[in-house]
Design an enzyme around this catalytic site. Structure first.
Site, PDB file in Angstrom:
ATOM      1  N   ASP A  95       3.248  17.913  51.199  1.00 45.14           N
ATOM      2  CA  ASP A  95       2.694  16.714  50.569  1.00 45.14           C
ATOM      3  C   ASP A  95       1.177  16.759  50.538  1.00 45.14           C
ATOM      4  O   ASP A  95       0.550  17.488  51.299  1.00 45.14           O
ATOM      5  CB  ASP A  95       3.129  15.481  51.360  1.00 45.14           C
ATOM      6  CG  ASP A  95       4.544  15.063  50.996  1.00 45.14           C
ATOM      7  OD1 ASP A  95       5.084  15.620  50.025  1.00 45.14           O
ATOM      8  OD2 ASP A  95       5.089  14.188  51.688  1.00 45.14           O
TER       9      ASP A  95
ATOM     10  N   LYS B  41       2.183  14.386  45.509  1.00 44.90           N
ATOM     11  CA  LYS B  41       2.419  13.093  44.896  1.00 44.90           C
ATOM     12  C   LYS B  41       1.237  12.173  45.131  1.00 44.90           C
ATOM     13  O   LYS B  41       1.169  11.504  46.151  1.00 44.90           O
ATOM     14  CB  LYS B  41       3.670  12.460  45.491  1.00 44.90           C
ATOM     15  CG  LYS B  41       4.925  13.189  45.097  1.00 44.90           C
ATOM     16  CD  LYS B  41       6.145  12.482  45.616  1.00 44.90           C
ATOM     17  CE  LYS B  41       6.188  12.501  47.125  1.00 44.90           C
ATOM     18  NZ  LYS B  41       7.351  11.836  47.670  1.00 44.90           N
TER      19      LYS B  41
ATOM     20  N   MET C  80      -0.859   2.643  53.571  1.00 46.14           N
ATOM     21  CA  MET C  80      -0.938   2.575  52.107  1.00 46.14           C
ATOM     22  C   MET C  80      -1.539   1.255  51.637  1.00 46.14           C
ATOM     23  O   MET C  80      -1.124   0.695  50.633  1.00 46.14           O
ATOM     24  CB  MET C  80       0.459   2.773  51.494  1.00 46.14           C
ATOM     25  CG  MET C  80       1.036   4.137  51.833  1.00 46.14           C
ATOM     26  SD  MET C  80       2.706   4.378  51.241  1.00 46.14           S
ATOM     27  CE  MET C  80       3.655   3.595  52.522  1.00 46.14           C
TER      28      MET C  80
HETATM   29  N1  SAH Z   1       4.500   9.668  57.289  1.00 48.89           N
HETATM   30  C1  SAH Z   1       3.130   9.275  57.377  1.00 48.89           C
HETATM   31  C2  SAH Z   1       2.808   8.102  56.485  1.00 48.89           C
HETATM   32  C3  SAH Z   1       3.014   8.369  55.013  1.00 48.89           C
HETATM   33  S1  SAH Z   1       2.488   7.033  54.010  1.00 48.89           S
HETATM   34  C4  SAH Z   1       2.771   9.010  58.837  1.00 48.89           C
HETATM   35  O1  SAH Z   1       3.649   8.939  59.703  1.00 48.89           O
HETATM   36  O2  SAH Z   1       1.567   8.894  59.122  1.00 48.89           O
HETATM   37  C5  SAH Z   1       0.801   7.480  53.702  1.00 48.89           C
HETATM   38  C6  SAH Z   1      -0.125   6.547  54.425  1.00 48.89           C
HETATM   39  O3  SAH Z   1      -0.313   6.977  55.759  1.00 48.89           O
HETATM   40  C7  SAH Z   1      -1.537   6.518  53.864  1.00 48.89           C
HETATM   41  O4  SAH Z   1      -1.623   5.688  52.712  1.00 48.89           O
HETATM   42  C8  SAH Z   1      -2.304   5.941  55.031  1.00 48.89           C
HETATM   43  O5  SAH Z   1      -2.100   4.561  55.137  1.00 48.89           O
HETATM   44  C9  SAH Z   1      -1.613   6.612  56.193  1.00 48.89           C
HETATM   45  N2  SAH Z   1      -2.324   7.823  56.647  1.00 48.89           N
HETATM   46  C10 SAH Z   1      -1.830   9.057  56.719  1.00 48.89           C
HETATM   47  N3  SAH Z   1      -2.753   9.903  57.229  1.00 48.89           N
HETATM   48  C11 SAH Z   1      -3.852   9.184  57.487  1.00 48.89           C
HETATM   49  C12 SAH Z   1      -5.147   9.458  58.020  1.00 48.89           C
HETATM   50  N4  SAH Z   1      -5.488  10.690  58.400  1.00 48.89           N
HETATM   51  N5  SAH Z   1      -6.032   8.460  58.151  1.00 48.89           N
HETATM   52  C13 SAH Z   1      -5.710   7.209  57.774  1.00 48.89           C
HETATM   53  N6  SAH Z   1      -4.507   6.898  57.263  1.00 48.89           N
HETATM   54  C14 SAH Z   1      -3.584   7.847  57.124  1.00 48.89           C
END
Ligand code: SAH
Length: 472
Positions: free
Chosen positions: A35, A57, A164
């Protein structure tokens, strides 16, 4: 490893937060479907032979549909490959991991889930916010800001964590104001756990404004509730916290430097641009006795020598009373570890100075080298009329890089060949600061178009580290 699909969480960004199991399966993968949120430092770990598929995506710009992704996983697994489905954070936290597991189950494909460190908890932690604390909050809720079910938090002593939420911050603020006070503490953390991390503390009624005025971009985590005021900041004093550093030397020789840089907060991408391999049977039929000096020009050379000695069933005692010369301290230490004490190291750790020094000692010289080592050594011996024998015992090849990071602050080159291995693959990033071991490496970097070059004041890991620290 059996052909099956591994749903792997890559963690939030910092490669140190990938799990051991995640690393293990990634290293054995044949196909990786990844991803957009997966960090460059983790993509750089994917083995050379693996097929990489960008599921990329970005919102509104789907390169592969969810169904495409699921069929690809199934197809590759049916063809007997080890498939890694690599997702940001944890695969089951808003990542459609659940849907993917369902479709694998339906298709009768074996799969394993490798949980990851979710951004929901780790990103606040890197911003100094513990998601629970007895004095401030007795529970947490984790939401997507695109909530279909319209759930909203009602208590400030509960931390609410929104993923998100950047594009939706206005609607989110309005919704939360229905039940929470306007001065409810909020924190927004952009690109948490990476060198680009930014943290903003605000109040609920200014949440959207803060996102706009600070130009916050996804990915970001938003956290609301009393806990969001906390700032146990353990990172802000780390001198390299905002530096993204690429190390180009082979992984086995990069570990110590990586660790030292990470300890100072750096985001390190280990991206070997060269690989070395022994030249098999190079010692067969070579007479090792009768020399006054035996010279080694690198740690890799020492390791190759002992591997070949064993391969050709030779005995180290064939060297007899020959004295041993090494190019520098690391090579000396590696010889020492094999039970050989070193009699000579030049003042300047490079091949030219080694050859100059040995020429002054005289006698018969045997050199163990890389097949593409600099010819300057030979020229010097010839200039002084020294009889020498050269045996090439390993070779260096360029790695074909599968993934090229989009940016970096510093690139570390430890030899001229690491520079060439880089430029062979990548035609951008010439304006990035190149920290080089020794003047030959720096010269090569200049020739290859790098303009901001720093030379470490000695050929050791400590000197390289100090050169990087001076840029903090
Ligand atoms: N599976 C992922 C989340 C996927 S949805 C998890 O467990 O973290 C994607 C969202 O995750 C982004 O829109 C943001 O809100 C958050 N996110 C993922 N990586 C991030 C990062 N390094 N810093 C801040 N937000 C993050």
């Amino acid at each position: 490893m059996n052909a099956k699909v591994y749903l792997v969480g890559a963690g939030p960004g910092d490669s140190g937060l990938l799990t051991l199991r995640g690393y293990e399966v990634l290293k054995r993968s044949d196909v990786v479907i990844y991803d957009r949120l997966v960090n460059d430092s983790i993509l750089a770990m994917i083995p050379e032979h693996a097929i990489m598929i960008d599921a990329g995506k970005s919102s509104g710009n789907h390169t592969l549909t969810q169904r495409d992704i699921e069929s690809l996983m199934i197809e590759h697994a049916r063809e007997g490959r080890v498939v890694v489905r690599l997702k940001g954070g944890d695969p089951f936290m808003f990542g459609r991991g659940g849907e993917e597991a369902e479709s694998l189950m339906k298709a009768g494909i074996d799969f394993e889930v490798v949980p990851g460190v979710t951004s929901a908890i780790s990103v606040p932690a890197y911003a100094g916010i513990p998601v629970t604390h007895r004095d401030y909050c007795s529970g947490i809720n984790i939401y997507t800001a695109h909530d279909k079910n319209n759930l909203i938090p009602e208590l400030t002593n509960t931390a609410s964590i929104f993923l998100m939420g950047v594009s939706n911050s206005h609607a989110l603020q309005e919704k939360l104001l229905c039940s929470l006070s306007p001065d409810t503490p909020c924190a927004v953390i952009e690109r948490g756990t990476t060198s680009m991390q930014r943290v903003i503390h605000t109040r609920l009624d200014s949440l959207h404004d803060s996102v706009m005025t600070n130009h916050i971009e996804p990915p970001a985590v938003i956290i609301t509730g009393n806990i969001a005021d906390m700032n146990l900041n353990w990172r802000s004093h780390l001198p390299l916290r905002d530096k993204r550093i690429i190390i180009t030397r082979p992984e086995s020789r990069a570990e110590e430097l990586s660790r030292m840089l990470r300890d100072e907060g750096a985001e390190v991408i280990s991206m070997p641009t060269i690989k070395t391999s022994v030249i098999h049977h190079a010692l067969d039929g070579i007479n090792l006795s009768g020399y006054d000096w035996v010279g080694f020009t690198s740690v890799t050379g020492v390791n190759a020598f002992f591997e070949l000695l064993c391969e050709s069933r030779k005995d180290i005692r064939e060297l007899g009373h020959a004295k041993i010369a090494a190019i520098g301290n690391a090579t000396r230490d590696s010889l020492h570890a094999h039970g050989l004490n070193v009699d000579y190291i030049p003042d300047v750790f490079d091949g030219v100075h080694l050859a100059e020094g040995l020429s002054k000692m005289g006698g018969r010289i045997l050199m163990f080298r890389a097949s593409e080592g600099t010819k300057e050594i030979n020229n010097i011996f010839m200039k002084y009329g020294i009889a020498f024998t050269e045996v090439c015992i390993y070779r260096t090849d360029y790695v074909k890089l599968k993934h090229v990071p989009k940016f970096a602050d510093i690139i570390i080159f430890t030899s001229a060949s690491t520079v060439r291995g880089f430029t062979h693959n990548i035609d951008t990033m010439r304006d990035v600061i190149a920290v080089c071991i020794g003047s030959q490496t720096a010269e090569e970097a200049r020739r290859e178009g790098f303009t901001r070059i720093r030379i470490a004041e000695g050929a050791s890991v400590i000197k390289l580290f100090e050169a990087v620290m001076s840029l903090a």
